[in-house]
Structures are given as C-alpha cells and as structure tokens.
Motif scaffolding. Structure first.
Motif, PDB file in Angstrom:
ATOM      1  N   PRO A   1      -8.661  -7.196 -18.194  1.00 43.15           N
ATOM      2  CA  PRO A   1      -9.757  -8.124 -18.119  1.00 43.15           C
ATOM      3  C   PRO A   1      -9.131  -9.321 -17.271  1.00 43.15           C
ATOM      4  N   GLY A   2     -10.124  -9.688 -16.631  1.00 39.82           N
ATOM      5  CA  GLY A   2      -9.492 -11.061 -15.776  1.00 39.82           C
ATOM      6  C   GLY A   2      -8.589 -10.816 -14.283  1.00 39.82           C
ATOM      7  N   ASN A   3      -8.944  -9.235 -14.032  1.00 41.66           N
ATOM      8  CA  ASN A   3      -8.472  -8.771 -12.762  1.00 41.66           C
ATOM      9  C   ASN A   3      -6.731  -8.805 -12.874  1.00 41.66           C
ATOM     10  N   HIS A   4      -6.341  -8.671 -13.795  1.00 37.72           N
ATOM     11  CA  HIS A   4      -5.034  -8.694 -14.191  1.00 37.72           C
ATOM     12  C   HIS A   4      -4.243  -7.139 -14.067  1.00 37.72           C
ATOM     13  N   HIS A   5      -3.313  -7.009 -13.170  1.00 37.71           N
ATOM     14  CA  HIS A   5      -2.731  -5.879 -12.781  1.00 37.71           C
ATOM     15  C   HIS A   5      -1.588  -5.571 -13.364  1.00 37.71           C
ATOM     16  N   GLU A   6      -1.100  -4.377 -13.929  1.00 34.26           N
ATOM     17  CA  GLU A   6       0.340  -4.106 -14.235  1.00 34.26           C
ATOM     18  C   GLU A   6       0.685  -2.498 -14.117  1.00 34.26           C
ATOM     19  N   VAL A   7       1.734  -2.544 -13.294  1.00 32.79           N
ATOM     20  CA  VAL A   7       2.315  -1.339 -12.656  1.00 32.79           C
ATOM     21  C   VAL A   7       3.645  -1.144 -13.404  1.00 32.79           C
ATOM     22  N   THR A   8       4.067   0.285 -13.683  1.00 34.08           N
ATOM     23  CA  THR A   8       5.351   0.683 -13.942  1.00 34.08           C
ATOM     24  C   THR A   8       6.044   1.601 -12.982  1.00 34.08           C
ATOM     25  N   TYR A   9       6.982   1.278 -12.441  1.00 33.08           N
ATOM     26  CA  TYR A   9       7.721   2.325 -11.746  1.00 33.08           C
ATOM     27  C   TYR A   9       9.019   2.748 -12.461  1.00 33.08           C
ATOM     28  N   GLU A  10       9.583   4.239 -12.135  1.00 26.51           N
ATOM     29  CA  GLU A  10      10.472   4.575 -12.697  1.00 26.51           C
ATOM     30  C   GLU A  10      11.547   4.552 -11.236  1.00 26.51           C
ATOM     31  N   ILE A  11      12.559   3.781 -11.152  1.00 29.94           N
ATOM     32  CA  ILE A  11      13.286   3.606  -9.944  1.00 29.94           C
ATOM     33  C   ILE A  11      14.768   3.902 -10.107  1.00 29.94           C
ATOM     34  N   ARG A  12      15.256   4.338  -8.976  1.00 29.71           N
ATOM     35  CA  ARG A  12      17.000   4.395  -8.946  1.00 29.71           C
ATOM     36  C   ARG A  12      17.128   3.451  -7.877  1.00 29.71           C
ATOM     37  N   ILE A  13      18.004   2.330  -8.070  1.00 35.63           N
ATOM     38  CA  ILE A  13      18.554   1.297  -7.312  1.00 35.63           C
ATOM     39  C   ILE A  13      19.690   1.713  -6.503  1.00 35.63           C
ATOM     40  N   LYS A  14      19.782   1.125  -5.163  1.00 31.21           N
ATOM     41  CA  LYS A  14      20.860   1.097  -4.354  1.00 31.21           C
ATOM     42  C   LYS A  14      21.990   0.146  -4.754  1.00 31.21           C
ATOM     43  N   ASP A  15      23.079   0.917  -5.057  1.00 28.93           N
ATOM     44  CA  ASP A  15      24.448   0.229  -5.311  1.00 28.93           C
ATOM     45  C   ASP A  15      24.347  -1.007  -6.278  1.00 28.93           C
ATOM     46  N   ASP A  16      23.309  -0.848  -7.306  1.00 29.70           N
ATOM     47  CA  ASP A  16      23.148  -1.738  -8.457  1.00 29.70           C
ATOM     48  C   ASP A  16      22.869  -3.074  -8.060  1.00 29.70           C
ATOM     49  N   ASP A  17      21.984  -2.946  -6.835  1.00 29.89           N
ATOM     50  CA  ASP A  17      21.340  -4.151  -6.133  1.00 29.89           C
ATOM     51  C   ASP A  17      19.980  -4.606  -6.983  1.00 29.89           C
TER      52      ASP A  17
END
Length: 227
Positions: A184-200
C-alpha cells in the motif's frame, strides 16, 4: 530330586559375562575412538566457515565417537542386549536443530568411526578418517566457491524499476528475480539472487543514492528462500 547348592543361589550372570570381557581390547578400542575423535575435532575446527563456532558441538563429536564405540562393544557379544539397545535408542529424540548440512556430515562421521572402533575394525576407521579429513580440508578450505547473494531493494516510484534493473545487470555476473511485491502506498520491493563480479559491492551505494529508492540490502544466500 536335584539338590540346590549354596553357590547356585548366589550365582550371578554378570560375573559369567565378565569372564569373556577383555579389558585390553576395550581400552584399545576406546583409545582409538578418542584419537580419531580428536582428528574429527581438528578437521571440524579448521574447516568451519559459519558465523558462530560452537565449541560444545565440536566436543560432542569426540564424546559421540567414544559413546558409540562403547555401545558396539556392549552389544557385539549379546543378541538380546543388542535388541534392547535398539529399542532404547529408538525413543531418543534430538531437539537441537542442525542448520548446517556439514554438521550432519561430521555427526555421521563420528558415529561411523565409533561403530568401526567398537567392532574392532580400527585400521579401516583410521584409513577412512584420514581420507575423509583430507577431502574436507581440500574442498572446504582450498577450493573457492562463488556464493550467491540476495539483493533486496525497496523503492517508491515505478519509473525507478528500469534503472535498478540496469545497475544490477551491469554489476552482476548473473541475476534472477526471486520475488516482487507491491505494498500500500505504491511501495515496491524486489528481491534478486545475484552473483557479483570480483566481490564488488560498490554498486549498492549507487542503488541506495538513486532517487525513489528507500533501501538496498545484500545478504548471503545459501540456496533456501522463502517468499
């Protein structure tokens, strides 16, 4: 009519079993279980990669190895005792949760070593423990595993979504959307599973400073996720 003597009245089956009991063999089996338990203790301490190291759990591996050896020694020469022991152990319930699958591996290792030492297969227990220890040290400490992360982003504006996706795709080797919710209130939440480059992880600053983004949090991910 058969007469009953004084010795027959006070005859003890415990004393009869004691005559077939070898103190030397038992001490050798327990000593081997203790030394191999110390090996398990050392390998667990060197390969532990969690957040909180439990010294009591590690000590329990030594005790479990010796206790299992004692049980096998006791039931190896008596079938009735072995059946009773199985029935007694079947009612035991362990309430302590084991969260790390590797802890189950060490528990199973300690039980197997205790069984082998109690049954007299000490050379097999020594050889197997050395090989298992080498495999654990090699794969846990030497081989680097690229662990994934969960990236949780909260934002207010729908227009921010494309910019967020662009930054994530540019800085991550691989990313997958795990969940998305609109509150409610046009609040968004998104969750990604990621693998980052060189721990950056510097791109988190760019995400958090974007207009419309409330927060950007990245946490370690072990493969289990509940939406």
């Amino acid at each position: 009519m058969e007469s009953v003597s004084f010795n027959d009245i006070f005859k003890s089956s415990i004393l009869e079993k004691t005559t077939s009991f070898s103190i030397v063999d038992s001490m050798i089996g327990l000593a081997a279980a203790f030394l191999l338990g110390l090996l398990i203790y050392t390998v667990y301490k060197k390969t532990f990669s969690g957040v909180i190291y439990s010294h009591t759990f590690n000590i329990s591996l030594i005790i479990m190895t010796m206790a299992t050896s004692l049980i096998i020694m006791g039931i190896s020469s008596n079938v009735l005792l072995s059946l009773g022991m199985v029935g007694a152990l079947s009612i035991v319930r362990f309430r302590t949760p084991i969260k790390d699958p590797m802890d189950i591996v060490y528990l199973f290792w300690a039980i197997v070593v205790g069984i082998l030492c109690g049954a007299g297969f000490i050379p097999l227990a020594v050889l197997g423990s050395i090989l298992i220890g080498l495999v654990l040290i090699l794969f846990v400490n030497k081989i680097k595993i690229e662990n994934p992360y969960l990236l949780v982003i909260k934002y207010d504006e729908k227009s921010v979504e494309e910019s967020v996706e662009h930054i994530v795709s540019r800085h991550a080797k691989k990313h997958t959307m795990k969940s998305k919710s609109i509150m409610p209130g046009n609040h968004h939440e998104v969750t990604y599973e990621i693998r980052i480059k060189d721990d950056d992880v510097g791109f988190l600053t760019n995400l958090s400073e974007m207009k419309g983004v409330q927060s950007a949090v990245m946490i370690s991910y072990d493969g289990n996720f509940t939406a």
